[in-house]
Design a protein around this motif. Structure first.
Motif, PDB file in Angstrom:
ATOM      1  N   HIS A  21       0.955  -1.291   0.022  1.00  0.00           N
ATOM      2  CA  HIS A  21       0.034  -0.001   0.207  1.00  0.00           C
ATOM      3  C   HIS A  21       0.874   1.204  -0.044  1.00  0.00           C
ATOM      4  CE1 HIS A  21      -3.460   2.275   1.258  1.00  0.00           C
ATOM      5  NE2 HIS A  21      -2.643   3.147   1.779  1.00  0.00           N
ATOM      6  N   VAL A  22       1.769   1.335   0.843  1.00  0.00           N
ATOM      7  CA  VAL A  22       2.626   2.406   0.959  1.00  0.00           C
ATOM      8  C   VAL A  22       3.470   2.592  -0.068  1.00  0.00           C
ATOM      9  CG1 VAL A  22       4.664   3.384   2.487  1.00  0.00           C
ATOM     10  CG2 VAL A  22       2.703   2.423   3.514  1.00  0.00           C
ATOM     11  N   ALA A  23       4.028   1.555  -0.644  1.00  0.00           N
ATOM     12  CA  ALA A  23       4.997   1.437  -1.877  1.00  0.00           C
ATOM     13  C   ALA A  23       4.430   1.828  -3.135  1.00  0.00           C
ATOM     14  CB  ALA A  23       5.562   0.194  -1.894  1.00  0.00           C
ATOM     15  N   GLU A  24       3.027   1.798  -3.197  1.00  0.00           N
ATOM     16  CA  GLU A  24       2.238   1.968  -4.426  1.00  0.00           C
ATOM     17  C   GLU A  24       1.824   3.224  -4.464  1.00  0.00           C
ATOM     18  OE1 GLU A  24       0.272  -1.475  -5.189  1.00  0.00           O
ATOM     19  OE2 GLU A  24       2.145  -2.769  -5.488  1.00  0.00           O
ATOM     20  N   LEU A  25       1.194   3.632  -3.143  1.00  0.00           N
ATOM     21  CA  LEU A  25       0.407   5.088  -3.101  1.00  0.00           C
ATOM     22  C   LEU A  25       1.598   6.227  -3.195  1.00  0.00           C
ATOM     23  CD1 LEU A  25      -1.992   7.003  -2.256  1.00  0.00           C
ATOM     24  CD2 LEU A  25      -1.514   6.491   0.106  1.00  0.00           C
ATOM     25  N   TYR A  26       2.479   6.153  -2.448  1.00  0.00           N
ATOM     26  CA  TYR A  26       3.146   7.440  -2.499  1.00  0.00           C
ATOM     27  C   TYR A  26       4.174   7.895  -3.628  1.00  0.00           C
ATOM     28  CZ  TYR A  26       1.837   7.695   2.462  1.00  0.00           C
ATOM     29  OH  TYR A  26       1.248   7.739   3.528  1.00  0.00           O
ATOM     30  N   PRO A  27       4.429   6.921  -4.397  1.00  0.00           N
ATOM     31  CA  PRO A  27       5.039   7.540  -5.823  1.00  0.00           C
ATOM     32  C   PRO A  27       3.911   8.535  -6.848  1.00  0.00           C
ATOM     33  CG  PRO A  27       5.793   5.091  -5.378  1.00  0.00           C
ATOM     34  CD  PRO A  27       4.636   5.390  -4.337  1.00  0.00           C
ATOM     35  N   GLU A  28       2.851   7.968  -6.512  1.00  0.00           N
ATOM     36  CA  GLU A  28       1.802   8.740  -7.213  1.00  0.00           C
ATOM     37  C   GLU A  28       1.530   9.921  -6.587  1.00  0.00           C
ATOM     38  OE1 GLU A  28       0.678   7.915 -10.082  1.00  0.00           O
ATOM     39  OE2 GLU A  28       1.905   5.842  -9.943  1.00  0.00           O
ATOM     40  N   VAL A  29       1.887   9.948  -5.209  1.00  0.00           N
ATOM     41  CA  VAL A  29       1.539  11.379  -4.631  1.00  0.00           C
ATOM     42  C   VAL A  29       2.793  12.205  -4.933  1.00  0.00           C
ATOM     43  CG1 VAL A  29       1.587  12.447  -2.294  1.00  0.00           C
ATOM     44  CG2 VAL A  29       0.323  10.214  -2.670  1.00  0.00           C
ATOM     45  N   VAL A  30       3.947  11.515  -4.991  1.00  0.00           N
ATOM     46  CA  VAL A  30       5.299  12.293  -5.302  1.00  0.00           C
ATOM     47  C   VAL A  30       5.056  12.963  -6.613  1.00  0.00           C
ATOM     48  CG1 VAL A  30       7.607  12.172  -6.121  1.00  0.00           C
ATOM     49  CG2 VAL A  30       6.738  11.005  -3.935  1.00  0.00           C
ATOM     50  N   LYS A  31       4.455  12.188  -7.946  1.00  0.00           N
ATOM     51  CA  LYS A  31       4.160  12.657  -9.232  1.00  0.00           C
ATOM     52  C   LYS A  31       3.270  14.036  -9.118  1.00  0.00           C
ATOM     53  CE  LYS A  31       4.638   8.154 -11.237  1.00  0.00           C
ATOM     54  NZ  LYS A  31       3.915   7.055 -11.758  1.00  0.00           N
ATOM     55  N   LEU A  32       2.471  14.178  -8.069  1.00  0.00           N
ATOM     56  CA  LEU A  32       1.373  15.119  -7.944  1.00  0.00           C
ATOM     57  C   LEU A  32       2.179  16.530  -7.456  1.00  0.00           C
ATOM     58  CD1 LEU A  32      -1.613  13.750  -6.341  1.00  0.00           C
ATOM     59  CD2 LEU A  32      -1.420  14.408  -8.702  1.00  0.00           C
ATOM     60  N   GLY A  33       3.495  16.352  -7.050  1.00  0.00           N
ATOM     61  CA  GLY A  33       4.344  17.279  -6.852  1.00  0.00           C
ATOM     62  C   GLY A  33       4.659  17.522  -5.323  1.00  0.00           C
ATOM     63  N   HIS A  34       4.520  16.602  -4.452  1.00  0.00           N
ATOM     64  CA  HIS A  34       4.646  16.547  -3.273  1.00  0.00           C
ATOM     65  C   HIS A  34       5.816  15.749  -2.705  1.00  0.00           C
ATOM     66  CE1 HIS A  34       0.849  18.507  -3.275  1.00  0.00           C
ATOM     67  NE2 HIS A  34       0.310  17.451  -3.541  1.00  0.00           N
ATOM     68  N   HIS A  35       6.273  15.973  -1.515  1.00  0.00           N
ATOM     69  CA  HIS A  35       7.447  15.348  -0.996  1.00  0.00           C
ATOM     70  C   HIS A  35       7.219  14.579   0.027  1.00  0.00           C
ATOM     71  CE1 HIS A  35      10.000  18.228  -3.464  1.00  0.00           C
ATOM     72  NE2 HIS A  35       9.078  19.031  -3.211  1.00  0.00           N
ATOM     73  N   ILE A  36       7.602  13.151  -0.143  1.00  0.00           N
ATOM     74  CA  ILE A  36       7.282  12.222   0.879  1.00  0.00           C
ATOM     75  C   ILE A  36       8.511  11.586   1.505  1.00  0.00           C
ATOM     76  CG2 ILE A  36       6.074   9.799   1.230  1.00  0.00           C
ATOM     77  CD1 ILE A  36       4.316  12.058   0.550  1.00  0.00           C
TER      78      ILE A  36
END
Length: 400
Positions: A21-36
């Motif tokens: 869940h974590v490994a697949e959600l956050y790359p897409e959040v990063v693509k939205l311009g955010h920093h994880i």
């Protein structure tokens, strides 16, 4: 936005569903311009700090404890120290903290209070739901950790409407405080695990005769997964299919697996059921290409990511009507939904798939469209972003 995430598992450390869940959600959040920035547990051979698919990953050592709960306490202490260092060393402050489940709750709550950062929590499941109530001191300990995390969080994310109701009933967390963001599936991961370099006929012969259909279950081998119900349904299915079916049970859980194997022997179906133990993604992917049906007869299931994986693999799905499964699988449209803890209903659902190949093919086609439309991580990242935006905005207003 700058988001600090705490999770006790992250690939290659895979214990349950949180890791992927974590490994697949956050790359897409990063693509939205955010920093994880993700703080997780160290893995032998992996770097203490690296960037993985755009995520800044920090892996912390954890001292062995006398028992699991002591180990969890040590993990929270290490996470708190490392995350505090990150916050103090940064010139650009974090906007929010996101904790995944009770295991990282103590560190997340302390960080939120110490640095006055808004806290979000994703509750993936509850101890009350897993155990059908709280019956022991250890369960009560976990239960109160979950209550504490839900109470401390500004918003709580859950994966289904069912889970929204469960966290209200079990944890006293109002639905006004919760947001529903489904789990998703990385089609890229599924494609990476797939291999055309194998002989389907030879693989089929490993598990069944050429004229026998293959039905599989994959997941943890635990009571709550309802595998015993599937075994009770097997004689009815064999009688209707002239014995032309084999069943493959995939997953780990040694102690309970032994009980299930004894059940299969007592039912006289042991020669029709194979318990594989652990199976790699690649081997599972190959098995799915020759399977006729996937079955998930759970007694408790907050979501059911395994159903999505079968959607992606093109295998028709039969599930029970418990938890979030009926929200994931639409009966008669994307799969067959049967009555929970009812072997007759489960047998009928499996037979509906096996005896009607045209219907099964239509279910698969609808399921794969649903996978793209509802369960893509790109869509779910946008929904998560909206929760972050709300929490951060409300936190700023409260400080003014």
């Amino acid at each position: 936005m700058q988001i600090l995430v705490l999770a006790w598992e992250f690939p290659p450390r895979i214990i349950g569903g949180i890791s992927r869940h974590v490994a697949e959600l956050y790359p897409e959040v990063v693509k939205l311009g955010h920093h994880i920035h993700l703080v997780t547990v160290e893995v032998t051979g992996e770097k203490g700090h690296e960037v993985v698919d755009g995520i800044e990953v920090y892996r912390v050592p954890v001292r062995d404890g006398g028992d699991f709960f002591e180990w969890v306490a040590n993990m929270n202490s290490s996470m708190l120290d490392r995350a505090s260092q990150l916050i103090n060393d940064r010139t650009q402050p974090f906007d929010a903290i996101h904790a995944h489940d009770w295991l990282v709750g103590d560190a997340a709550i302390a960080l939120s209070q110490n640095f006055r950062l808004p806290l979000l929590a994703t509750i993936h499941a509850t101890e009350y739901g897993r155990c059908n109530g709280i019956h022991s001191d250890s369960q009560n300990y976990v239960h109160h950790k979950e209550i504490s995390l839900a109470k401390s969080a500004a918003r709580v994310i859950v994966c289904t409407k069912y889970m929204q109701g469960e966290v209200e009933r079990a944890l006293g967390c109002s639905t006004d405080k919760t947001d529903i963001v489904n789990n998703g599936l990385s089609l890229e991961r599924m494609q990476r695990s797939h291999s055309d370099d194998f002989d389907p006929e030879a693989l089929h012969l490993k598990y069944a005769q050429p004229d026998e259909a293959i039905v599989y279950y994959v997941g943890r081998i635990t009571y709550e997964k309802g595998i015993y119900i599937l075994l009770n349904a097997v004689p009815k299915i064999l009688a209707a299919m002239s014995d032309k079916v084999k069943f493959v049970i995939i997953g780990t859980g040694d102690a309970y697996s032994i009980l299930l194997q004894r059940q299969a022997w007592d039912l006289g179906i042991h020669h029709k059921v194979t318990f594989t133990g652990f199976m790699s993604d690649r081997d599972l992917s190959m098995l799915q290409t020759i399977a006729s049906c996937a079955v998930f007869p759970s007694l408790y299931e907050p979501f059911g990511i395994v159903a999505l994986e079968s959607f992606a693999a093109g295998v028709p799905v039969v599930v029970s009507d418990t938890g979030g499964l009926p929200e994931v699988v639409e009966n008669g449209v994307t799969g067959i939904v049967t009555h929970v803890n009812d072997s007759d209903s489960l047998a009928a659902g499996i037979l509906e798939v096996l005896q009607n190949p045209d219907r099964a093919e239509k279910l698969v086609k609808n399921a794969q469209k649903e996978l793209r439309d509802r369960f893509s991580w790109q869509k779910l990242a946008i929904e998560t972003e909206a929760v972050y935006t709300r929490v951060i905005s409300e936190s700023k207003l409260a400080k003014e």
